[in-house]
Design an enzyme around this catalytic site. Structure first.
Site, PDB file in Angstrom:
ATOM      1  N   SER A 172      -1.457   6.511  10.130  1.00 18.53           N
ATOM      2  CA  SER A 172      -1.333   7.975  10.201  1.00 18.53           C
ATOM      3  C   SER A 172       0.126   8.392  10.014  1.00 18.53           C
ATOM      4  CB  SER A 172      -1.840   8.485  11.555  1.00 18.53           C
ATOM      5  OG  SER A 172      -0.851   8.281  12.545  1.00 18.53           O
ATOM      6  N   GLU A 176       0.829  -1.181   0.000  1.00 15.43           N
ATOM      7  CA  GLU A 176       0.000   0.000   0.000  1.00 15.43           C
ATOM      8  C   GLU A 176       0.875   1.246   0.000  1.00 15.43           C
ATOM      9  OE1 GLU A 176      -2.472   0.224   3.515  1.00 15.43           O
ATOM     10  OE2 GLU A 176      -3.936   1.476   2.476  1.00 15.43           O
ATOM     11  N   GLU A 207       1.895  10.240  11.838  1.00 19.84           N
ATOM     12  CA  GLU A 207       2.666  10.124  13.082  1.00 19.84           C
ATOM     13  C   GLU A 207       3.225   8.697  13.194  1.00 19.84           C
ATOM     14  OE1 GLU A 207      -0.338  11.645  12.898  1.00 19.84           O
ATOM     15  OE2 GLU A 207       0.428  13.669  13.183  1.00 19.84           O
TER      16      GLU A 207
HETATM   17  C1  FAD Z   1     -10.744   8.378   4.431  1.00 21.57           C
HETATM   18  C2  FAD Z   1     -10.452   7.215   5.309  1.00 21.57           C
HETATM   19  C3  FAD Z   1     -10.592   5.940   4.812  1.00 21.57           C
HETATM   20  C4  FAD Z   1     -10.336   4.841   5.606  1.00 21.57           C
HETATM   21  N1  FAD Z   1     -10.540   3.596   5.084  1.00 21.57           N
HETATM   22  C5  FAD Z   1     -10.366   2.501   5.881  1.00 21.57           C
HETATM   23  C6  FAD Z   1     -10.642   1.203   5.367  1.00 21.57           C
HETATM   24  O1  FAD Z   1     -11.040   1.036   4.217  1.00 21.57           O
HETATM   25  N2  FAD Z   1     -10.487   0.145   6.189  1.00 21.57           N
HETATM   26  C7  FAD Z   1     -10.037   0.287   7.470  1.00 21.57           C
HETATM   27  O2  FAD Z   1      -9.867  -0.718   8.145  1.00 21.57           O
HETATM   28  N3  FAD Z   1      -9.769   1.513   7.992  1.00 21.57           N
HETATM   29  C8  FAD Z   1      -9.931   2.630   7.226  1.00 21.57           C
HETATM   30  N4  FAD Z   1      -9.677   3.893   7.724  1.00 21.57           N
HETATM   31  C9  FAD Z   1      -9.277   4.017   9.117  1.00 21.57           C
HETATM   32  C10 FAD Z   1      -7.811   4.360   9.302  1.00 21.57           C
HETATM   33  O3  FAD Z   1      -6.999   3.269   9.030  1.00 21.57           O
HETATM   34  C11 FAD Z   1      -7.642   4.891  10.716  1.00 21.57           C
HETATM   35  O4  FAD Z   1      -8.340   6.105  10.787  1.00 21.57           O
HETATM   36  C12 FAD Z   1      -6.212   5.105  11.119  1.00 21.57           C
HETATM   37  O5  FAD Z   1      -5.543   3.890  11.251  1.00 21.57           O
HETATM   38  C13 FAD Z   1      -6.103   5.913  12.411  1.00 21.57           C
HETATM   39  O6  FAD Z   1      -6.888   5.347  13.429  1.00 21.57           O
HETATM   40  P1  FAD Z   1      -7.952   6.223  14.230  1.00 21.57           P
HETATM   41  O7  FAD Z   1      -8.785   6.943  13.270  1.00 21.57           O
HETATM   42  O8  FAD Z   1      -8.595   5.345  15.199  1.00 21.57           O
HETATM   43  O9  FAD Z   1      -7.089   7.311  14.968  1.00 21.57           O
HETATM   44  P2  FAD Z   1      -6.270   7.139  16.331  1.00 21.57           P
HETATM   45  O10 FAD Z   1      -5.434   5.937  16.249  1.00 21.57           O
HETATM   46  O11 FAD Z   1      -7.174   7.312  17.467  1.00 21.57           O
HETATM   47  O12 FAD Z   1      -5.328   8.399  16.213  1.00 21.57           O
HETATM   48  C14 FAD Z   1      -5.770   9.745  16.465  1.00 21.57           C
HETATM   49  C15 FAD Z   1      -4.551  10.649  16.405  1.00 21.57           C
HETATM   50  O13 FAD Z   1      -3.589  10.221  17.371  1.00 21.57           O
HETATM   51  C16 FAD Z   1      -2.357   9.961  16.757  1.00 21.57           C
HETATM   52  N5  FAD Z   1      -1.703   8.812  17.378  1.00 21.57           N
HETATM   53  C17 FAD Z   1      -2.235   7.598  17.674  1.00 21.57           C
HETATM   54  N6  FAD Z   1      -1.305   6.777  18.165  1.00 21.57           N
HETATM   55  C18 FAD Z   1      -0.146   7.471  18.174  1.00 21.57           C
HETATM   56  C19 FAD Z   1       1.199   7.172  18.545  1.00 21.57           C
HETATM   57  N7  FAD Z   1       1.565   5.971  18.984  1.00 21.57           N
HETATM   58  N8  FAD Z   1       2.120   8.131  18.375  1.00 21.57           N
HETATM   59  C20 FAD Z   1       1.771   9.357  17.892  1.00 21.57           C
HETATM   60  N9  FAD Z   1       0.548   9.702  17.536  1.00 21.57           N
HETATM   61  C21 FAD Z   1      -0.405   8.768  17.666  1.00 21.57           C
HETATM   62  C22 FAD Z   1      -2.701   9.651  15.320  1.00 21.57           C
HETATM   63  O14 FAD Z   1      -1.589   9.873  14.483  1.00 21.57           O
HETATM   64  C23 FAD Z   1      -3.847  10.578  15.057  1.00 21.57           C
HETATM   65  O15 FAD Z   1      -3.340  11.832  14.711  1.00 21.57           O
HETATM   66  C24 FAD Z   1      -9.914   5.019   6.949  1.00 21.57           C
HETATM   67  C25 FAD Z   1      -9.763   6.298   7.445  1.00 21.57           C
HETATM   68  C26 FAD Z   1     -10.031   7.398   6.655  1.00 21.57           C
HETATM   69  C27 FAD Z   1      -9.863   8.762   7.211  1.00 21.57           C
END
Ligand code: FAD
Lengths: 343, 381
Positions: free
Chosen positions: B364, B243, B366
């Site tokens: 992300s 990816e 980060e």
């Molecule tokens: C447009 C879009 C399409 C998507 N499509 C899919 C899909 O098809 N299938 C699927 O399974 N998922 C999908 N996702 C989900 C995506 O993989 C997650 O949003 C992503 O992995 C982040 O998880 P979260 O949203 O729970 O954020 P969180 O993990 O809660 O993170 C929130 C914030 O905290 C930061 N953070 C978290 N942990 C740490 C760390 N250890 N160190 C520093 N910063 C940290 C993150 O960088 C982020 O800025 C999609 C998301 C979007 C926005």
């Protein structure tokens, strides 16, 4: 289409790397800074014996006649050790120009003789005092002189290992070479400065990484803190996306068309930006150590600063990219397009 | 290093260009996330692509591809974006699951799933994220319990792109009682089967971009498990490598946008801050740098190299370049930037909004910076 380096190219680069790592040590830098020289005779002899000064020189002039890419890989290694010996500009830019204008000049027959070059009319000349010959510029005419035929006035650089000189000279006392290809000189100077920038950048990151693994605060290595990690990842990413541009630009330098020039300019801009961000990051990661004369990081900052505006300022180079962008076809099928073919 | 195309590659480009010129719909399709009709129109387009054998050119012929190499794939992608052909509704299938199946699937699994993926008959969603497992994907709680020749799936997935309309999903499940990276498996399930409930979730632009999925005692054959039981984490990381390293975002996408930006600038620069030109040039340079980097990666993969942690730098670079490019466009548009684009016009505002998702999905930024620091640079955890 093949974007890989040949075994021969990798071998040359490795030879240079080994030589530089063995000899261009922190002790070597300290020695030069104390003596005020830019050149260590023993090291320079080794560089010459290894054949590194012959790479860009045409075969007719006794050189190896290899391409800019081959030499760019050496320049990258030179940047990694902040080499101050006059290899890059002399062998990469000045010697090929002299060979094009005066193939029989005796200076070319001596591989140990270094040649200095004035980048623009009235500009300062690097390593002019220790050169066997200085190429001077007036308009698009070139002249060659020995240091004793001109008046050299040292201008101190913030980079303790760069020896810059203002040159006063009299047309009638130096040898005219006729009209020179200053655009080509600039392209070569710029791409080799860019390649050095990659090396400077990587060294600055590597030094910071090493330090961040060792230095402990709050009971842990500082490199385990995310703020430190993220700074360094950002710098490394800048390097990763400058390097392919430098390689591609060097590989197509000979085309000399608007696309090739724009790519060289692109390379020059981003490689020195990478060096700048890496050097500043490295200083930050080293804390007060990074702000001290004793720790070598500042050498990389200062060289990056000097090279950023050598062989064309970022503004000059951006305009060359803009010229390509706004006058030539753009889009995904034009990445490798040439001016004289219709995409 | 040889930075020009062979006569065969030039001919291939001409072939792709010719076919696309003859087949790309002249009126743009309704977005596949907007409505079921838009989704189905894109499925129809996938079938058209397949009729010309363009579904997934790098796959072996027996699985619905053309057996072409990565340079040809890049040429195909360049022409595809140049022709402004419809977005690939099956991107999570063809670009993510496809290469993973190729590496970890059995011959039977490849024969069963790949051809229908290449033709758009079966459109795939990725079901990895959960409400409590986003960045920390090893926190997945959804379970798979083996029962004879079947698995029984339970759990709650979220943010699954295109799952509202898609046919199949590849999900990450764990054996009850296991922890973190151990005991997970990658298992396929049908999105319309008994026990599956999907609730559409609207994106920031109001389109149904993703869905949350509830699984209640969903039974699937063990055949639907990719790789060995418990190997799920390892397989997911390989998928993430494809990816980020190569497939997810074609450089051509940004090169087209940068070319459009240059046009926009030239048309409007008289009314703009001249300093913006530097931003336009920057967007062009970044798109070019990304393209060169991908050509370099493709060449070294063809020479036998493997994708490593440096793939994470790609993710950072394209997502940040995308935001920069679109912010520049909005600055040029000035007071018009907020206006919803007319149909058919370049949709700067919507693309800008979408660019903001780039640093979030696919791991992300980060997290990518952590990966670069720890696995590329060797900094301690
Ligand atoms: C447009 C879009 C399409 C998507 N499509 C899919 C899909 O098809 N299938 C699927 O399974 N998922 C999908 N996702 C989900 C995506 O993989 C997650 O949003 C992503 O992995 C982040 O998880 P979260 O949203 O729970 O954020 P969180 O993990 O809660 O993170 C929130 C914030 O905290 C930061 N953070 C978290 N942990 C740490 C760390 N250890 N160190 C520093 N910063 C940290 C993150 O960088 C982020 O800025 C999609 C998301 C979007 C926005």
């Amino acid at each position: 289409m093949d974007f890989t380096l040949s075994d021969e190219q990798l071998m040359f680069a490795e030879t240079a790397e080994t030589l530089f790592y063995d000899l261009v040590t922190p002790e070597h830098w300290r020695k030069l800074m104390e003596s005020g020289d830019a050149r260590d005779a023993a090291l320079w002899n080794q560089i010459v014996e290894t054949g590194l000064t012959l790479i860009q020189l045409p075969e007719e002039a006794g050189g190896l006649g290899l391409g800019a890419l081959d030499f760019a890989l050496i320049a990258e290694k030179a940047g990694y050790v902040a080499l101050s010996e006059p290899l890059v500009d002399s062998a990469g830019v000045a010697a090929p120009m002299l060979a094009a204008l005066a193939p029989d000049d005796p200076v070319l027959a001596d591989p140990a003789a270094s040649i200095a070059i004035q980048q623009e009319e009235g500009g300062l000349v690097l390593d002019a005092d220790s050169a066997a010959a200085i190429i001077l510029r007036k308009g698009d005419q070139a002249f060659v002189a020995s240091p004793d035929q001109v008046t050299l006035t040292r201008r101190e650089s913030i980079d303790p290992m760069r020896r810059l000189f203002a040159v006063e000279w009299d047309d009638s006392k130096v040898q005219p070479l006729g009209q020179a290809d200053w655009d080509l000189a600039l392209d070569r100077g710029a791409i080799f400065a860019a390649a050095q920038g990659l090396g400077l950048a990587q060294r600055a990151v590597d030094m910071a990484v090493e330090y961040a693994k060792e230095r402990q605060q709050f009971g842990k290595p500082i490199g385990s803190y995310q703020a430190v990690k993220h700074h360094l990842s950002t710098a490394q990413t800048a390097i990763e996306f400058a390097r392919p541009v430098v390689l591609a630009a060097a590989a197509t330098l000979e085309s000399g068309d608007i696309q090739s020039r724009a790519r060289i300019s692109h390379a020059k801009i981003v490689a020195l930006e990478a060096a700048d961000v890496a050097a500043r990051t490295s200083i930050q990661v080293h804390g007060a150590m990074g702000y001290s004369w004793e720790v070598d990081v500042h050498l990389f900052l200062k060289r990056a600063l000097a090279l950023t505006s050598a062989w064309g300022t970022p503004y000059f180079h951006r305009q060359r990219v803009a010229a390509r962008l706004f006058t030539q076809p753009v889009g995904p099928s034009t990445t490798f397009a040439r001016e004289n073919e219709n995409g | 290093m040889q930075l020009s195309y062979t006569p065969e590659q030039i001919a291939f480009r001409a072939e792709v260009r010719g076919w696309l010129e003859a087949h790309v719909p002249t009126a743009s399709l309704e977005h596949y996330d907007a409505t079921r009709a838009g989704f189905e129109a894109h499925r129809q387009w996938e079938a058209t692509l397949k009729s010309g054998d363009w579904g997934m050119v790098t796959w072996p012929k027996e699985y619905g591809g053309r057996g072409l190499d990565l340079i040809q794939w890049l040429i195909f992608e360049e022409e595809y974006y140049r022709a402004k052909a419809p977005g690939r509704v099956n991107q999570n299938g063809i670009f993510l699951l496809g290469p993973t199946l190729m590496e970890f699937g059995t011959h039977e699994q490849k024969s069963r799933f790949l051809p229908k993926m290449a033709s758009g008959e079966e459109i795939w969603a990725q079901a990895w994220s959960e409400p409590q497992a986003g960045s920390d994907l090893a926190g997945v709680r959804a379970t798979a319990v083996r029962d004879g020749d079947e698995y029984v799936l339970n759990g709650h997935k979220i943010w699954s792109s295109r799952a509202a309309f898609a046919d199949w999903a590849f999900g990450l499940f764990r054996e009850p009682g296991t922890e973190r990276h151990k005991g997970m498996s990658l298992i396929f399930f049908k999105l319309d089967q008994k026990g599956v409930t999907r609730n559409p979730i609207k994106k920031i632009n109001g389109h149904v971009g993703f869905a949350e999925i509830f699984l209640e005692n969903v039974r699937v054959p063990a055949f639907n498990r990719l790789g060995d039981e418990g190997q799920g984490w390892h397989i997911c990381m390989a998928t993430a490598g494809f990816e980020r390293g190569l497939m997810l975002r074609s450089p051509a996408r940004y090169q087209v946008a940068a070319a459009e930006l240059a046009k926009l600038w030239q048309a409007r620069k008289d009314q703009c801050d001249p300093a913006l030109e530097a931003d336009v040039v920057r967007a062009f340079m970044d798109a070019e740098a990304y393209a060169l980097s991908i050509y370099k990666t493709a060449s070294s993969l063809m020479a036998g190299a493997k994708i490593g942690p440096e793939a994470s730098t790609n993710k950072l670079f394209w997502s940040e370049l995308d935001i920069h490019l679109h912010r520049t466009a909005l600055a040029i548009l000035g007071a018009e930037a907020e206006l919803i684009s007319a149909p058919g016009a370049h949709d700067w505002i919507d693309d800008f909004i979408f660019s903001l998702a780039g640093p979030i999905y696919a791991g992300s930024n980060e997290i990518q910076r952590n990966i670069i620091a720890e696995r590329m640079l060797g900094l301690p955890r």
